[in-house]
Design a protein around this motif. Sequence first.
Motif, mmCIF file in Angstrom:
data_model
loop_
_atom_site.group_PDB
_atom_site.id
_atom_site.type_symbol
_atom_site.label_atom_id
_atom_site.label_comp_id
_atom_site.label_asym_id
_atom_site.label_seq_id
_atom_site.Cartn_x
_atom_site.Cartn_y
_atom_site.Cartn_z
ATOM 1 N N ILE A 162 37.065 31.666 -42.233
ATOM 2 C CA ILE A 162 35.877 32.508 -42.091
ATOM 3 C C ILE A 162 35.182 32.664 -43.437
ATOM 4 N N ALA A 163 35.960 32.884 -44.477
ATOM 5 C CA ALA A 163 35.375 33.045 -45.797
ATOM 6 C C ALA A 163 34.626 31.793 -46.230
ATOM 7 N N ALA A 182 39.345 25.356 -41.853
ATOM 8 C CA ALA A 182 40.425 26.228 -41.410
ATOM 9 C C ALA A 182 41.495 26.362 -42.461
ATOM 10 N N CYS A 183 41.599 25.417 -43.366
ATOM 11 C CA CYS A 183 42.680 25.417 -44.334
ATOM 12 C C CYS A 183 42.188 25.423 -45.771
ATOM 13 N N MET A 184 40.871 25.497 -45.996
ATOM 14 C CA MET A 184 40.371 25.296 -47.342
ATOM 15 C C MET A 184 40.257 26.588 -48.109
ATOM 16 N N GLU A 185 40.555 26.512 -49.377
ATOM 17 C CA GLU A 185 40.306 27.632 -50.264
ATOM 18 C C GLU A 185 38.802 27.746 -50.491
ATOM 19 N N ILE A 186 38.387 28.937 -50.766
ATOM 20 C CA ILE A 186 36.998 29.097 -51.145
ATOM 21 C C ILE A 186 36.869 29.124 -52.659
ATOM 22 N N PHE A 200 35.541 42.213 -52.984
ATOM 23 C CA PHE A 200 34.459 41.480 -53.617
ATOM 24 C C PHE A 200 33.649 40.757 -52.556
ATOM 25 N N VAL A 201 32.419 40.446 -52.895
ATOM 26 C CA VAL A 201 31.499 39.821 -51.948
ATOM 27 C C VAL A 201 31.774 38.322 -51.901
ATOM 28 N N LEU A 202 31.821 37.792 -50.694
ATOM 29 C CA LEU A 202 32.022 36.356 -50.500
ATOM 30 C C LEU A 202 30.702 35.625 -50.285
ATOM 31 N N ARG A 203 29.832 36.183 -49.470
ATOM 32 C CA ARG A 203 28.548 35.569 -49.175
ATOM 33 C C ARG A 203 27.461 36.635 -49.276
#
Length: 1176
Positions: free
Chosen positions: A1017-1018, A783-787, A969-972
Motif C-alpha cells: 500500500i505504501a 506487494a513485496c517492495m520496500e519504499i 511520517f508522510v508517505l505520499r
Amino acid sequence: MKKFRKVLDGLTTSSPGGTIGSPSCGSAAGTPTAAPTPKEIDVQETLVSENFQLCKTVRHGFPYQPTALAFDPVQKLLAVGSRSGGVRILGRPGVDCFCQHESGAAVLQLQFLINEGALVTACADDTLHLWNLRQRRPAILHSLKFNRERITFCHLPFQSKWLYVGTERGNTHIVNIESFILSGYVIMWNKAIELSTKTHPGPVVHLSDSPKDEGKLLIGFESGTIVQWDLRVKKADFRIYYDEAIHSVGWHHEGKQFMCSHSDGSLTLWNLRNTTKPFQVTFPHGKIQKDGRKESCKPILKVEYKTSRSSEPFVIFSGGLSYDKAGRRPTLTIMHGKAITVLEMDYPIVEFMALCETPYNNEVQEPYAVVVLLEKDLIVVDLTQSNFPVFENPYPMDIHESPVTCTAYFAECPPDIIPILYSIGAKHKKTGYSQKEWPIGGGTWTLGSHTYPEIIITGHADGSIKFWDASAITLQMLYKLKTSKVFEKPKPGEGRAAELVEEDPFAVQMVSWCPQSRIFCVVGISAHIILYRFSKCDANTQIVSLEVHLQCESEDVISPSENENNPCFSEPGSHSPQPHHQHPASPGSGTLEGIKDSIPCLKVKDRVVRVPPGYQAELVIQLLWTDGEPPQQITSLDINSAYGLLAFGNCNGLAVVDYLQKTILLCMSTLDLYGTADPYQRLTRSPRRNRQSTSGLTELSDNQQSIDMERSKSPTSVKGPGRKLSLPTDLKTDLDHVNGHCTSPTSQPCSAGKPRIPMGPEGSRLTRRGPGRPPFRKAQSAACMEISLPVSHTEESRENSFSRSRSSSVSSIDRDTKEAITTLQFGESYGRKSDALPTPCLWVGTSLGVVLLIPMSIPTDQEERMEESVTIGPSGMVLMLKGSVLRFGFLDCMGAHIQSPYEVWRDLNAPEDPDRPRRRKLVNFSPSSSQDACGEGHLAVVCSERQAKVFLMPSQSCLFVHNITESSFVLRADVVSVCNSVCLACFCANGHVMTLSLPSLRPLMDVNYLPLTDMRIARTFCFTNGGQALYLSSPTEIQRITYSQEMCDNLQEMLGELFTPIETPEAQNRGFLKGFFGGNAHTFDREELFGEAAAGKASRSLAQHIPGQAGLEGMKVAASGAVGDLARARIALDERGQRLGELEERTALMMTSAETFSKHAHELMLKCKDKKWYQF
C-alpha cells in the motif's frame, strides 16, 4: 468559508535564504518577516471540513486467493469468495461489487437465494451470513455462529427457505433463511449410518435433494459413505459404502442416477434401483499398463453431470490425471458422448461451475458455459461450440499478469486521449474468443452524470506498462507497452549478463506522464530511463542512448551544527565547490578496467527498428557501473515538454538532460549543488581519482550569473557484463508486509559509496561497510517492495517502523546517511529574490529536508531551441523543512493552482503538410499572467515527511507552516483539486489520510483509514484530482477511494444495481403420465417438518444468532437499498391499509344491505302473517 490576510511588512534581502530555516519559520503561527514593500495577499478559501468524507468506491482486478464460486441462473450474477473474507459479485460490465466480512475469515462456500436478491456465505470461522443484494452496497442481514461444530458443506434447494448445513462431525443441521434460526430437526451421523458400522463416516462433503423427490436428501461423507435420508420418516432409504473417498456428487436430472468423483481418479455412476454396487466405474485418464493394472491417478476434485435435449450428457470434472505425467498443467476435462476434451489451465483450479438454462434440478439442464475459477484467473468456456472456445473477459482480471510494481492515477485527462489509446491498443488484442455474448449479464449499470476521463497506469515486473480507462468507476484496458523491446536480450554465457535471464532487469520503478503532450517516461530498476513519444503512425527509428556517471565522487560527511535548533548555514567560504567530473562511456578506452567500470546494466538496440503506432521510444538514459559497483536506483524524476528537459536524481546526485538535443546538461553530486549555501557542516572531502579520462570539467558557483554547462553527447551503450538488480530491500521475497513495519523513504543511507560520519554526543564514530557489494535480488512486485530509496544494514534501521518517531531535524543525525534527491519539479518561478519576472526553474527536494532552486535559461525560438544550449546554474536559494521533501505545488496569489507549462502534442511521424509546417505550440501557466490584483509573485507549497510550508516567491518568506505528524511520517502527498478549489492531500505511514487547506494549511480532514499499512500500500498509494486516490489492496487488486463528500453523495448513482426484478421461470409441465409414474411428491412441506411446532427448538449452545447492520448501512449508502426496502414496505403497508379500508367499507355496505334485507323481510312477514295460503 475562511478569509485570511497576511501583510508583509518587509522582506530581508540579505544572505540567500538566511532566515528561511530560522525557528520563526518553524513556529506554529508561521510568522512572516518584514518586507520592504507592503503587499496584501487576499485569498478566499472555499474548502471546509464538510467537503470531505473518506469512503471506498470500487475495487478492480482479480480476487486475491479465491476460495469459492456461486452463480444465480436467473439474475445472471456470479459471486467469488476469497481467503481474506472478501466477496466479489460480478454482473454485466460495470456491475462489480466488493463486500468484506469484518472477521476476515476465509469464505468456504457461497449460495445464492436464486432470484431473491440475497446471498449466503459460509466462512472458516463457522459462521453463516445472509447478505442483502437488493441495495447497491450489500450488507449483512443475519449471521449465525456455530459454536461446537465446524461447517463443511451447505446446500439450499431452489425456492426453499431451509438451508442444509453439513459439519465436520458428520451431522446435518437445518437453518431457516428468513429468521436465521436453527431448526430442531437434526440428522445425526450415527442415525444416518448403520448401527453395525464401527467407524465414523467423516465430515459431510455433499448435500443435495433428489430431483425426483424433494423429501429425500442425499448425504455424502468423506470416507465414501453415501446415504439417502427420507426427511419425512426420518430414516435412511439406502446406504452405500465405497472404498474410495468421495469428493463430489452430481445428479442426473431425472433423479434415477447420480455420479461420484473419488480420490483415486475414478468416476462412479450409481443407479437407485441397485445401490449395492456402482452401475459404472471409469478412470477417464487412467490407462492400463503392461502388467494389466491401471495407472494411479490424481483425485477428481469435482464432477458435474448435466443433460442436454439435443445431445449426449456432459460430464465435466477437474483433476484425475495420472501421476506419472510430471509437469502437466491443471486440467478441466469435458466428456461429451465419446468425445473427451482436456483443457489445460495456466493455474490450479479452485472451483468450476456449469451454467445452465434452468434453475430447476428436475429439468433437462442444457449447460451452455462453464465458469472456471483459477488461482489467478477467471475464465468462461463456451459449451455450445465443439471446440470449446473461451469468452473474452470484460472484467480487468489481468492486472497482475506480471506483478505490479508501481501505479499512477490521472483524473481530468484530455478527452481525446482515451479513444486514441483504445484504437491503437485494440489492434493488438488476442483473437480466437467465442463470438457469443458474455454469459454473466446480471444487474444494471448506466453512465452517471458525474464522470470525466480518468486513466490509471500500472508498471510491472516484466517491464510492461498498462494504460487503463478508469472513467465512471470502471476499469478497461486501453493499451499495453513493453519497455523490454528497447533492449537487446541478454545472451547466456555473457558474464554477468547470464544472470539477467532469470531475473527482472526491466521492472518498472516509476512513471511520469504528461497527458497533454503525450510524452511518457519510464524509470526502470536497472537504473535506466526510457523516454517515449506518441505517434499514430509506424516508423523506422534508431533509439538514442545516453550514459551518465552519477556516483558519489567524495566522502561527504555531515556533522550537526553547534546550534541544533538552527541548522541553517555554515560560514561563507567554509565549503568551496569541488570540480565534478562527468564520465561518458568510452568504448575505446585503453584499459580493461576502464571498460569494466563504465558499462550500463542493459544494452540498448543499436540498429534501426520498426516501431508500431503508439508510444515509440526516442531516448534511453542509463547510469553506469563504477568501481565494480552497480549504479544506485533512481529515486526521483520529472519531465517538462515545454522546456524539453528531463531531470532525475538518486542518492548520489542530480542530472538534467535536454531530450530535444539529446545532451546531458547537468550531472553533479547533491553536495555540489549547494555551492556556498550548504546548510550543514561537512568534513573535508578528498575527491576520488578518476579511472578514465574526463570529457568535460565544469565548476558551478552560486553567483548571479548562470553558467553554461558542458554538454556531452554519449555514444550508444557499451557492450559488457550486467548484473541482476532489484529495488534495494532487506525483505524476504515472500513477504507481503512486515507486520506493519516499514522503512521511511529517507531514513536509510545508500548501500554503495562511502558512508558519512555521524557526530553525536557520544563522540565521533565511523561506521563502514566492507568492500562487498550491496545485496541485490530479484525485482519484486509492489506487494513485496520496500519504499525506501537507500538501505541501511544496521539493526537500527531494520527495526525502523511506520510508527517510530524519528528526529525532526536533520541536524541530529544518529546514523550513516547520504543526501538523496527525493523529488523534482519543473515550473515557472523566481530563482532569486531579486528576480522581477518568473523564469523556468527546477525545484529540487532532498532527503535532508532541503529545497534547492535551480534557474534555467531556455531559448524561446524553436530553431534556436534546437541549436543553442540551455544554461543552468544554482541560485544559492535554500529552504528548509523537517524530514524528506516529498512534493512541490504552486499557487498564484489568488490561491489558484498553477500547472506546469507543456507542449501541445504533435505527431512527429505524420506526413509533413507544406502549407502548415509543424511548430512547437507551448502552453505556459506563468504566475505573472494571473496577478492583476496581487502584483507579481506566487506561492510555493512544499510538503515533507513531517511538515508542510507555504512560501511567498520571490521573497522566500514562509507564510504558513503546519507540522503534519510527530509520531509517524508522510508517505505520499500531492496538491489536488477538489470542489473547484485546491488542497494538500497526505497519506501517512500510520494509515491516516488527511487534507489541508491551501494556502493556510488548516486541517480539513484526518481519518484513520488503514489501521495497519504495509509495503504494498505504501508503495502504490497515489492521489489525483477530483478527491480520488488508489492503492494496491492485494497483489492482484486495485482499490479506489474518494475523500470528497460530493463524490460520496453521488456514488450511489455511479454504482451498478445488482438486483433487477425478473420473473422466475415457470417449471415445465411434466405431463400426466410422467407425473403420475414419476412419483415426484409435490406436496412436500418443509415448514411442517422443520418448523418449531414439529421439530422444536435447537440447542442454544449449538449456534448463536447475530443480527446484521444492514439497516444502518443501507440508510447511509442506498436509496434503493434498505431505505428503498423501507419505502417499499411503507408503500405495501399503505396499500394493505387501503385494501383493508376498502374491505371495511365493503363489509359496512354488506352489513347495511343485510340490515335492509332483514327489515324488508320482517315487514313482509308482518304483512303476510294473517293471510291464508290461498290468498297469495
